[in-house]
Design an enzyme around this catalytic site. Structure first.
Site, PDB file in Angstrom:
ATOM      1  N   CYS A  98      35.963 -63.762  42.765  1.00 53.00           N
ATOM      2  CA  CYS A  98      37.246 -63.796  43.460  1.00 53.00           C
ATOM      3  C   CYS A  98      38.131 -62.764  42.776  1.00 53.00           C
ATOM      4  O   CYS A  98      38.564 -62.963  41.646  1.00 53.00           O
ATOM      5  CB  CYS A  98      37.879 -65.184  43.386  1.00 53.00           C
ATOM      6  SG  CYS A  98      39.518 -65.249  44.144  1.00 53.00           S
ATOM      7  N   SER A 157      40.903 -66.853  41.247  1.00 52.75           N
ATOM      8  CA  SER A 157      39.674 -67.291  40.590  1.00 52.75           C
ATOM      9  C   SER A 157      39.042 -68.399  41.404  1.00 52.75           C
ATOM     10  O   SER A 157      38.570 -69.384  40.854  1.00 52.75           O
ATOM     11  CB  SER A 157      39.962 -67.808  39.182  1.00 52.75           C
ATOM     12  OG  SER A 157      40.762 -66.915  38.469  1.00 52.75           O
TER      13      SER A 157
END
Lengths: 218, 94, 119
Positions: free
Chosen positions: A121, A125
């Site tokens: 990502c 995250s």
């Protein structure tokens, strides 16, 4: 380790905080730890949630690990019909195994002979934590988030995973509303294994896609 | 909600640079990919991020890119790909 | 007056790091501390269907607004609690005054005090 530590030093406990329990009261708090304590206390006092709800949520977070994801992967290896349902809808397939995958849709991406998937990502995250637990520090790091989209093969090599050029490396940047997990390929040499033994081969990292499952010969 | 783009269609990510909260990574803006799946509708994160209700919801697409098209100096294999989920307001016909 | 720039350094927001140069991935890990799990639990409760006080989108927006230094100077859950707190203040769930007073009380009551903030 704490017991090694004790042999090397005296036993003046008031000045020797346990290295693995930073919340012991001998350790100074940080600004953000104080903020965390204060915000939680205020929300409880205002009735936004109860102290019991907060405790229960911490326990629920603690209880999540890669075990749920590993069970699903092992079951998918053993049962092709389940695998098809899992690829269609992970959250629904999880219910069949009494696993709560939560309300955020999770998608499984399947490794095949020709395709190796890896999840990152870059903006945040995002991570399928209900199936594989809280993310490791490296998943949230600048290095992993920056480099995985630009030089995925170098990042994989740092994890000991080298793939031939005729395998397509497919990077999934999970920036939006779905979360992704890798469904690794079943290792050769595991014919006839039961699901519990298969699940032992399924690591967190292979469900992120930075490694392959453990070798059955190891 | 009807989705503007179909699976298999080529789409171009808008080369836009608004200062607020968006979910379209910088590295795909202005790049062309192909829709592999139509997801959604999902409430608009650019609105949700500011405390609003995120309506109208937007179609969300899985868009696949050739990784070598994203980076001039890509050192991987030519067949490597990158998949990003992109909301419809960021996509246009190439 | 600052020089007018319209290149990547102003167009790309600091948290949007895909493709930027960075060093090797440090594979060390730490066990999450109790206070970090508390942050996580607070956010999960605030965003659950029963409450819907803060969305993931608002959390992320709040983290992004911490500024370019946040990713290098703050830890992951420090960014989270800072964003959660700002969102709660904006929404009027808590006030600056009560938060400040409570933080001062907690700091004063803690035997080892509060770590000096690095300049």
């Amino acid at each position: 380790m704490a017991h090694d530590h004790d042999h090397e030093h005296g036993h003046d406990h008031s000045h020797q905080p346990h290295p693995f329990q930073p919340d012991l009261e001998e350790t100074p708090l940080t600004h953000y730890q104080v903020m965390t304590q204060a915000v939680g206390d205020l929300l409880v006092e205002k009735g936004v949630f109860s102290a019991e709800e907060l405790r229960a949520m911490v326990e629920a977070i603690d209880a999540k690990s890669q075990a749920a994801g590993a069970r699903m992967v092992a079951h998918a290896w053993a049962d092709p019909a389940f695998k098809a349902r899992m690829l269609e809808d992970v959250n629904k397939a999880a219910e069949e195994l009494d696993i709560d995958a939560g309300g955020i849709p999770i998608r499984a991406v399947e490794n095949t002979e020709g395709v190796h998937n890896v999840i990152v990502c870059t903006l945040c995250s995002c991570y399928p934590r209900l199936l594989i637990g809280l993310p490791p520090d490296w998943y949230k790091s600048r290095s992993y988030r920056s480099r995985t989209v630009r030089e995925p093969r170098q990042v994989l090599a740092e994890f000991g995973t080298t793939l031939p050029d005729d395998v397509e490396v497919r990077v999934h940047d999970s920036t939006a509303d779905l979360r992704y997990m890798v469904l690794p390929a079943r290792p050769a040499g595991t014919e006839g294994w039961d699901e519990e033994a298969l699940a032992e081969l399924v690591t967190r990292d292979c469900m992120i896609g930075v490694t392959l499952p453990k070798s059955p010969n190891a | 909600m009807s989705a503007r783009f179909a699976v298999g269609e080529s789409v171009k990510v808008r080369a836009a640079f608004p200062p607020g909260h968006v979910r379209t990574p910088f590295f795909v803006r202005g790049k062309t990919g192909r829709v592999t799946e139509v997801l959604g509708p999902y409430r608009n994160p650019e609105e949700l991020a500011y405390g609003r209700d995120g309506e109208p919801a937007l179609p969300l697409y899985r868009v696949i890119f050739e990784t070598a098209e994203l980076w001039d100096d890509y050192r991987g294999a030519p067949k490597d790909t990158t998949v990003v989920d992109i909301y419809e307001n960021w996509l246009e016909a190439p | 007056m600052s020089k007018q720039r319209n290149d990547e350094t102003v167009l790309r927001r600091h948290h949007d790091m895909g493709g930027l140069p960075a060093g090797p991935v440090e594979q060390g890990e730490h066990d999450y501390a109790p206070w970090e799990k508390r942050v996580d639990a607070i956010l999960r409760l605030l965003g659950d269907p029963k409450r819907r006080i803060i969305t993931t989108d608002e959390l992320r927006r709040g983290i992004e607004e911490l500024g370019p230094g946040a990713y290098d100077e703050m830890s992951y859950y420090e960014r989270w609690i800072a964003s959660i707190t700002n969102n709660l203040l904006e929404k009027g769930v808590i006030t600056v005054d009560e938060l400040g007073r409570r933080m001062a009380e907690i700091s004063a009551a803690w035997p080892a005090g509060v770590e000096e903030r690095k300049p």
